[in-house]
Design a protein around this motif. Structure first.
Motif, mmCIF file in Angstrom:
data_model
loop_
_atom_site.group_PDB
_atom_site.id
_atom_site.type_symbol
_atom_site.label_atom_id
_atom_site.label_comp_id
_atom_site.label_asym_id
_atom_site.label_seq_id
_atom_site.Cartn_x
_atom_site.Cartn_y
_atom_site.Cartn_z
ATOM 1 N N VAL A 1 -58.238 -3.407 -42.721
ATOM 2 C CA VAL A 1 -57.710 -2.069 -43.019
ATOM 3 C C VAL A 1 -56.375 -1.845 -42.318
ATOM 4 O O VAL A 1 -55.483 -1.178 -42.860
ATOM 5 C CB VAL A 1 -58.732 -0.981 -42.634
ATOM 6 C CG1 VAL A 1 -58.191 0.405 -42.966
ATOM 7 C CG2 VAL A 1 -60.051 -1.198 -43.366
ATOM 8 N N THR B 1 -53.201 -2.471 -44.211
ATOM 9 C CA THR B 1 -52.649 -1.497 -45.168
ATOM 10 C C THR B 1 -51.445 -0.789 -44.589
ATOM 11 O O THR B 1 -50.625 -0.234 -45.329
ATOM 12 C CB THR B 1 -53.696 -0.431 -45.556
ATOM 13 O OG1 THR B 1 -54.012 0.371 -44.401
ATOM 14 C CG2 THR B 1 -54.968 -1.075 -46.097
ATOM 15 N N ALA C 1 -59.329 0.340 -49.701
ATOM 16 C CA ALA C 1 -58.473 -0.068 -48.596
ATOM 17 C C ALA C 1 -58.265 -1.577 -48.585
ATOM 18 O O ALA C 1 -57.155 -2.072 -48.322
ATOM 19 C CB ALA C 1 -59.083 0.387 -47.273
ATOM 20 N N LEU D 1 -55.826 -2.522 -51.272
ATOM 21 C CA LEU D 1 -54.465 -2.189 -50.843
ATOM 22 C C LEU D 1 -53.969 -3.200 -49.815
ATOM 23 O O LEU D 1 -52.796 -3.620 -49.865
ATOM 24 C CB LEU D 1 -54.447 -0.774 -50.255
ATOM 25 C CG LEU D 1 -53.096 -0.258 -49.754
ATOM 26 C CD1 LEU D 1 -52.073 -0.212 -50.888
ATOM 27 C CD2 LEU D 1 -53.261 1.122 -49.127
ATOM 28 N N ALA D 2 -54.857 -3.600 -48.911
ATOM 29 C CA ALA D 2 -54.474 -4.573 -47.889
ATOM 30 C C ALA D 2 -54.011 -5.885 -48.515
ATOM 31 O O ALA D 2 -53.091 -6.536 -48.010
ATOM 32 C CB ALA D 2 -55.647 -4.828 -46.941
ATOM 33 N N ARG E 1 -50.379 -5.991 -49.096
ATOM 34 C CA ARG E 1 -49.484 -5.766 -47.967
ATOM 35 C C ARG E 1 -49.694 -6.712 -46.798
ATOM 36 O O ARG E 1 -48.855 -6.781 -45.897
ATOM 37 C CB ARG E 1 -49.657 -4.320 -47.453
ATOM 38 C CG ARG E 1 -49.313 -3.258 -48.483
ATOM 39 C CD ARG E 1 -49.555 -1.850 -47.934
ATOM 40 N NE ARG E 1 -49.157 -0.829 -48.889
ATOM 41 C CZ ARG E 1 -49.294 0.490 -48.673
ATOM 42 N NH1 ARG E 1 -49.813 0.921 -47.538
ATOM 43 N NH2 ARG E 1 -48.906 1.356 -49.590
ATOM 44 N N ASN F 1 -51.697 1.904 -42.984
ATOM 45 C CA ASN F 1 -52.019 3.333 -43.061
ATOM 46 C C ASN F 1 -52.923 3.691 -41.885
ATOM 47 O O ASN F 1 -54.125 3.437 -41.913
ATOM 48 C CB ASN F 1 -52.719 3.631 -44.392
ATOM 49 C CG ASN F 1 -52.917 5.117 -44.628
ATOM 50 O OD1 ASN F 1 -53.231 5.864 -43.708
ATOM 51 N ND2 ASN F 1 -52.744 5.538 -45.865
#
Length: 248
Positions: A151, A154, A106, A109-110, A113, A156
């Motif tokens: 997180v 992300t 996570a 991924l962060a 983004r 998400n």
């Protein structure tokens, strides 16, 4: 499967197939029972169970509605369950293992983004952690907020809700208390700083690695904590007897 479970499954099927959409109002109890081919009592019990699971919302004097079905609602019960597992040593270690699998990914991924404003929020909580290094409660609060902000970057919501549920406020508090008692706050603060610096470069691999190091160190500390909390085996008639104990 019990009759109540079957009733619950029939209402879930209506939601899965789109017969009942998020926000939709369920028919009155007699109509719902007839539609499902159930007794009113079973229909009532199924509605109660799904309301506890945040699938349905009972509004007194108005009726019963399907909730938004957003992850934050549906995964909410998991956080409660995690809190109830806080005295089970094996469960705590399992949860940390899941966190080790998910949180570094996570964080990586962060990094791809995260916006400038989101990065500033992460830095804010890092600064607050530095200022509160001698205050366990504040450290715990900003530690949780730091990771939540990462997180959240992300985008998400399912991942965010899942990780928040796994981490658990009580578990974080216990870990911070142990770290502070062991004079290790400086090390873990440095690990948070490394995560922030990696995010600042928008480097996914570096961010993943920094988070993995942090969670791994926390996992190792918890394993040692659990082992130290377990009493030595007792003996009976000269033969060792295996005992089990939960962490405190």
């Amino acid at each position: 499967m019990s009759l109540t479970d079957k009733a619950i499954e029939r209402i879930r099927e209506l939601i899965r197939t789109g017969a009942l959409l998020p926000g939709a109002k369920l028919p009155p109890e007699p109509e719902l029972a007839a539609q499902l081919g159930l007794s009113r009592n079973l229909a009532r019990e199924a509605v109660k169970a799904l309301a506890v699971a945040r699938v349905l919302e009972v509004r007194r004097g108005d009726g019963t509605y399907v909730t938004s079905l957003e992850p934050r609602l549906l995964f909410e019960g998991m956080g409660v369950a995690v809190e109830l597992l806080q005295t089970d040593s094996a469960a705590l270690l399992d949860l940390m293992e899941v966190r080790r699998l998910l949180e570094p990914a996570a964080t990586g991924l962060a990094a791809t983004r995260i916006t400038d404003d989101q990065l500033a929020e992460v830095e804010h909580h890092l600064d607050a952690m530095r200022e509160a290094r001698d205050d366990v409660e504040q450290l715990n609060a900003h530690d949780a907020a730091f990771h939540r902000a990462v997180v959240a970057a992300t985008g998400n919501d399912s991942l965010l809700t899942l990780l928040e549920g796994i981490s658990g406020r009580t578990l974080r508090a216990r870990i911070w208390r142990g770290l502070v008692d062991d004079q290790a706050a400086g090390r873990t603060l440095a690990e948070h700083e490394a995560i922030f610096m990696a995010l600042s470069t928008r480097d996914a691999a570096l961010s993943h690695a920094a988070a993995l190091l942090h969670v791994t160190n926390t996992q190792q500390w918890l394993q040692e904590y659990v082992r130290s909390a377990e009493p030595p085996p007792s003996t009976t008639a000269g033969r060792p007897r295996r005992t089990t104990s939960n962490s405190h």
